[in-house]
Design a protein around this motif. Sequence first.
Motif, PDB file in Angstrom:
ATOM      1  N   TYR A 177       0.845  -1.185   0.000  1.00  0.00           N
ATOM      2  CA  TYR A 177       0.000   0.000   0.000  1.00  0.00           C
ATOM      3  C   TYR A 177       0.883   1.238   0.000  1.00  0.00           C
ATOM      4  O   TYR A 177       1.848   1.321   0.761  1.00  0.00           O
TER       5      TYR A 177
ATOM      6  N   PRO B 117      -3.159   4.769   1.666  1.00  0.00           N
ATOM      7  CA  PRO B 117      -3.128   3.461   2.354  1.00  0.00           C
ATOM      8  C   PRO B 117      -4.294   2.544   2.074  1.00  0.00           C
ATOM      9  O   PRO B 117      -4.280   1.397   2.532  1.00  0.00           O
ATOM     10  N   THR B 118      -5.295   2.986   1.339  1.00  0.00           N
ATOM     11  CA  THR B 118      -6.452   2.113   1.070  1.00  0.00           C
ATOM     12  C   THR B 118      -6.377   1.445  -0.293  1.00  0.00           C
ATOM     13  O   THR B 118      -7.272   0.662  -0.641  1.00  0.00           O
TER      14      THR B 118
ATOM     15  N   PRO C 144      -4.525  -1.084  -2.755  1.00  0.00           N
ATOM     16  CA  PRO C 144      -3.522  -2.136  -2.925  1.00  0.00           C
ATOM     17  C   PRO C 144      -2.827  -2.014  -4.276  1.00  0.00           C
ATOM     18  O   PRO C 144      -3.467  -1.790  -5.306  1.00  0.00           O
TER      19      PRO C 144
ATOM     20  N   SER D 260      -7.859  -0.409  -6.955  1.00  0.00           N
ATOM     21  CA  SER D 260      -6.588  -1.141  -6.908  1.00  0.00           C
ATOM     22  C   SER D 260      -5.754  -0.791  -8.118  1.00  0.00           C
ATOM     23  O   SER D 260      -6.246  -0.225  -9.099  1.00  0.00           O
TER      24      SER D 260
END
Length: 278
Positions: free
Chosen positions: A6, A11-12, A14, A62
Amino acid sequence: MTSTFYHPDHPTIPITLPDDLSKDQVLSFHPFSSWLTTLTTSLTSQSSPSHPFSPSPYTLRSINVQSFDLFGSSRIGFLKLQADVRNEKGEWLPGAVFLRGPSVAMLVMLIPDDATADSDERYVLLTVQPRIAAGSLEFVELPAGMVDEQGEFGGTAAREMEEELGMRIPVGELTSLSELALGGGTGGDKWPTEKLGEGVYPSPGACDEFIPIFMHERRVPRGQLKEWEGKLTGLREHGEKISLRLVKMGDLWKVGGRDGKTLAAVALWEGLRSEGRV
């Protein structure tokens, strides 16, 4: 094998990497972090009630890095990825992205020293070189160059002019047509939260590259003009095999008609000139 991490600033989200590519390499690749920041900032513009996506906003779910090319032993030069951008309805936006970072282009105009003020006689220097991606060995275009990791647009433009044109120009004698046209801001964008680069985007459907266009104009002895025509330049150790071509400003749109940088430069120069700003 793949690995996932991350981004420290996001941070959210991937980020999946292919084998032989490390987290540190990706984080040190400025075009990646710059693209990610620009995209996530633009996604926040959906919070405006007037935005067409406001009823069902899209989010970046993502990132899958698919392939990469290295410059040297470890530094990333190019990155290909797939971004998953969709809303709660399951509707998605095309997310194939080729990251290479910004470049600069230079509109260099030469005026014969004996030309009168009302003659409007100008000549432009173009480069002719192999462009394998276009399937060409003699592609005619505006002089240009990639901005490196620590690069600055004006400094890169001055360096490329010296390498490709053999002209040493102080940064202070360069004018950014892109900055003048876009006004140092959003260039009239409806949603000012978008912070795009101040330059032309040649292929925004697939590539992050944007190109600020600089201008330099100087008077030269008329007899000196022919010295540039056909001159061989470029850094041979970098695979550059460049020759120069001198064209009348009035013919630039035709001679350089395959090159997006050239056509953008013509449009910017003519537009700014009509407003008396160059």
